[in-house]
Scaffold this motif. Structure first.
Motif, PDB file in Angstrom:
ATOM      1  N   ASN A   1       0.811  -1.228   0.000  1.00 15.16           N
ATOM      2  CA  ASN A   1       0.000   0.000   0.000  1.00 15.16           C
ATOM      3  C   ASN A   1       0.844   1.279   0.000  1.00 15.16           C
ATOM      4  O   ASN A   1       0.520   2.257   0.693  1.00 15.16           O
ATOM      5  N   ALA A   2       1.933   1.271  -0.765  1.00  8.37           N
ATOM      6  CA  ALA A   2       2.765   2.478  -0.859  1.00  8.37           C
ATOM      7  C   ALA A   2       2.009   3.563  -1.619  1.00  8.37           C
ATOM      8  O   ALA A   2       1.425   3.311  -2.678  1.00  8.37           O
ATOM      9  N   ARG A   3       2.070   4.792  -1.082  1.00 14.50           N
ATOM     10  CA  ARG A   3       1.265   5.862  -1.690  1.00 14.50           C
ATOM     11  C   ARG A   3       1.906   7.220  -1.434  1.00 14.50           C
ATOM     12  O   ARG A   3       2.367   7.498  -0.311  1.00 14.50           O
TER      13      ARG A   3
ATOM     14  N   ILE B   1      10.306  12.917  -5.505  1.00 17.18           N
ATOM     15  CA  ILE B   1       8.867  13.167  -5.644  1.00 17.18           C
ATOM     16  C   ILE B   1       8.466  13.117  -7.121  1.00 17.18           C
ATOM     17  O   ILE B   1       7.445  12.519  -7.483  1.00 17.18           O
ATOM     18  N   VAL B   2       9.290  13.720  -7.969  1.00 15.44           N
ATOM     19  CA  VAL B   2       9.030  13.694  -9.416  1.00 15.44           C
ATOM     20  C   VAL B   2       9.080  12.263  -9.938  1.00 15.44           C
ATOM     21  O   VAL B   2       8.254  11.867 -10.784  1.00 15.44           O
TER      22      VAL B   2
ATOM     23  N   ASN C   1       6.052  10.571 -11.893  1.00 14.11           N
ATOM     24  CA  ASN C   1       6.262  10.094 -13.270  1.00 14.11           C
ATOM     25  C   ASN C   1       6.402   8.576 -13.362  1.00 14.11           C
ATOM     26  O   ASN C   1       6.383   8.023 -14.469  1.00 14.11           O
ATOM     27  N   LYS C   2       6.603   7.913 -12.198  1.00 11.22           N
ATOM     28  CA  LYS C   2       6.812   6.458 -12.140  1.00 11.22           C
ATOM     29  C   LYS C   2       7.985   6.026 -13.025  1.00 11.22           C
ATOM     30  O   LYS C   2       7.908   5.056 -13.791  1.00 11.22           O
ATOM     31  N   SER C   3       9.074   6.758 -12.914  1.00 12.67           N
ATOM     32  CA  SER C   3      10.274   6.425 -13.672  1.00 12.67           C
ATOM     33  C   SER C   3      11.501   6.754 -12.831  1.00 12.67           C
ATOM     34  O   SER C   3      11.472   7.666 -11.999  1.00 12.67           O
TER      35      SER C   3
ATOM     36  N   ILE D   1      10.896  -0.855  -3.212  1.00 10.67           N
ATOM     37  CA  ILE D   1       9.495  -0.514  -3.428  1.00 10.67           C
ATOM     38  C   ILE D   1       9.357  -0.046  -4.874  1.00 10.67           C
ATOM     39  O   ILE D   1       9.821   1.049  -5.215  1.00 10.67           O
ATOM     40  N   PRO D   2       8.772  -0.855  -5.746  1.00 16.40           N
ATOM     41  CA  PRO D   2       8.692  -0.469  -7.166  1.00 16.40           C
ATOM     42  C   PRO D   2       7.927   0.837  -7.350  1.00 16.40           C
ATOM     43  O   PRO D   2       6.829   1.012  -6.805  1.00 16.40           O
ATOM     44  N   LEU D   3       8.501   1.745  -8.115  1.00 14.54           N
ATOM     45  CA  LEU D   3       7.805   3.005  -8.404  1.00 14.54           C
ATOM     46  C   LEU D   3       6.470   2.750  -9.082  1.00 14.54           C
ATOM     47  O   LEU D   3       5.493   3.501  -8.869  1.00 14.54           O
ATOM     48  N   SER D   4       6.404   1.676  -9.873  1.00 12.62           N
ATOM     49  CA  SER D   4       5.166   1.366 -10.594  1.00 12.62           C
ATOM     50  C   SER D   4       4.015   1.018  -9.658  1.00 12.62           C
ATOM     51  O   SER D   4       2.859   1.087 -10.038  1.00 12.62           O
ATOM     52  N   LYS D   5       4.360   0.641  -8.402  1.00 12.34           N
ATOM     53  CA  LYS D   5       3.320   0.249  -7.461  1.00 12.34           C
ATOM     54  C   LYS D   5       3.021   1.332  -6.423  1.00 12.34           C
ATOM     55  O   LYS D   5       2.250   1.108  -5.493  1.00 12.34           O
ATOM     56  N   ILE D   6       3.653   2.492  -6.566  1.00 11.68           N
ATOM     57  CA  ILE D   6       3.389   3.592  -5.654  1.00 11.68           C
ATOM     58  C   ILE D   6       2.233   4.415  -6.196  1.00 11.68           C
ATOM     59  O   ILE D   6       2.333   5.029  -7.273  1.00 11.68           O
ATOM     60  N   SER D   7       1.143   4.400  -5.489  1.00 14.17           N
ATOM     61  CA  SER D   7      -0.054   5.114  -5.933  1.00 14.17           C
ATOM     62  C   SER D   7       0.081   6.629  -5.704  1.00 14.17           C
ATOM     63  O   SER D   7       0.658   7.056  -4.706  1.00 14.17           O
ATOM     64  N   THR D   8      -0.459   7.380  -6.636  1.00 14.99           N
ATOM     65  CA  THR D   8      -0.520   8.837  -6.461  1.00 14.99           C
ATOM     66  C   THR D   8      -1.967   9.317  -6.540  1.00 14.99           C
ATOM     67  O   THR D   8      -2.228  10.509  -6.742  1.00 14.99           O
ATOM     68  N   LYS D   9      -2.885   8.394  -6.418  1.00 16.45           N
ATOM     69  CA  LYS D   9      -4.314   8.729  -6.481  1.00 16.45           C
ATOM     70  C   LYS D   9      -4.870   8.990  -5.102  1.00 16.45           C
ATOM     71  O   LYS D   9      -4.469   8.391  -4.124  1.00 16.45           O
TER      72      LYS D   9
END
Length: 328
Positions: A168-170, A282-283, A287-289, A320-328
């Protein structure tokens, strides 16, 4: 004359000692002995438990000898699970007592496999059994080329397998009005602030330069999941925690609680990220990159029902994969 008399007496004693047969030496207790001092937990990881076995060998002779090897079998209910051979060439000084330690590791899978055959036990009775083999070729009065010193010692192994994970990374995003206000208060024009805020919250890519000179705080939150497979009672005290993005440590990392028990625990973790210091990270999350951040912690475990030392270190780290960090 006094010194000469002492020398004569010493030579006489040494001569009489060398005339003893091996059997006479044994009868008088003139043989090396091994003593098993203790078995303890050296450390934990996520594969198994590493134990230390402390022992000492006494040398009653006026000459030194060496240990050829120490062979040992680590077993439970007569079934052997670990075999080792170690400590060859260690010297035991004349009239001395040599203390030493050997280590061995018992995998969690082995422990849990045996535990299935028991009725919910918190620990299993293991045994270290083997022998130290001594090179006695340099001790002519011992009348033997080698000597075997058998030993055995019992110890308890906790029925235990730790599991740590992150979920639940966010990146906690403010509302449009909150973000616009923060950007404006940091010196950005109102129109531009509203436009930038809308872009960020829409999930559009942003550049690192966006936060240059902007003083904002974002919250990065996730859950630390801690559980145990097995019946052993333990307490886990979380020590230092860190999140790294590349070579940078993220500060203001806080846990909702630091002392955990053997029951399953979900511990919320919060990191405060300031754009002046961590704008790049943060960027990357927006951007998930880029490079995935790494979470690590140091903890100390105590087995509450077993007579082992307290505060046994256990470290954990994971990406913690950036692809799985929610920004919603």
């Amino acid at each position: 004359m006094k010194m000469k008399n002492k020398i004569i007496i010493l030579l006489a004693v040494l001569f009489s000692f060398t005339t003893f047969s091996c059997s006479t030496l044994k009868e008088l207790g003139y043989t090396p002995e091994i003593k098993m001092d203790s078995v303890g937990i050296k450390g934990l990881d996520f594969e198994g438990i590493t134990f230390t076995c402390d022992y000492s060998i006494s040398n009653p002779y006026p000459l030194s000898f060496s240990i050829q090897k120490v062979d040992a079998s680590i077993s439970c209910s007569e079934a052997s699970y670990v075999e080792l051979s170690t400590d060859n060439g260690i010297k035991v000084e004349a009239r001395g007592n040599r203390k030493n330690t050997f280590t061995f590791k018992i995998p969690y899978e082995t422990i849990l496999k045996i535990a299935k055959e028991t009725d919910g036990k918190e620990s299993l009775p293991f045994e270290v059994k083997g022998a130290a083999y001594l090179d006695m070729s340099g001790i002519p009065l011992a009348n033997m080329s080698s000597l075997e010193l058998p030993f055995n010692v019992a110890f308890d192994v906790p029925v235990f397998k730790p599991h740590f994970s992150v979920s639940n990374a966010r990146l906690v995003m403010p509302t449009v009005s909150e973000l616009t206000s923060m950007l404006k208060n940091s010196g950005m024009a109102v129109t531009k602030a509203a436009k930038v805020a809308a872009q960020i919250l829409a999930g559009k890519s942003v550049t690192e330069a966006l936060f240059d000179g902007i003083d904002l705080n974002f919250k990065f939150v996730f859950d630390l999941n801690v559980k145990n497979e097995g019946n052993s009672s333990w307490k886990c005290n979380i020590q230092d925690c860190a999140i790294k993005s590349g070579s940078n440590d993220l500060i203001d990392l806080a846990l909702s609680e630091n002392e955990l028990t053997a029951n399953s625990n979900i511990v919320p973790v919060t990191a405060t990220l300031n754009t002046l210091k961590m704008g790049k990270f943060i960027v990357q999350m927006i951007n998930k990159s880029g490079e995935d951040p790494e979470f690590s912690l140091d903890s100390k475990l105590t087995f509450t029902e077993l007579k082992y030392i307290s505060d046994i270190p256990l470290s954990y780290s994971t990406k913690i994969p950036l692809s799985k960090i929610s920004t919603k």
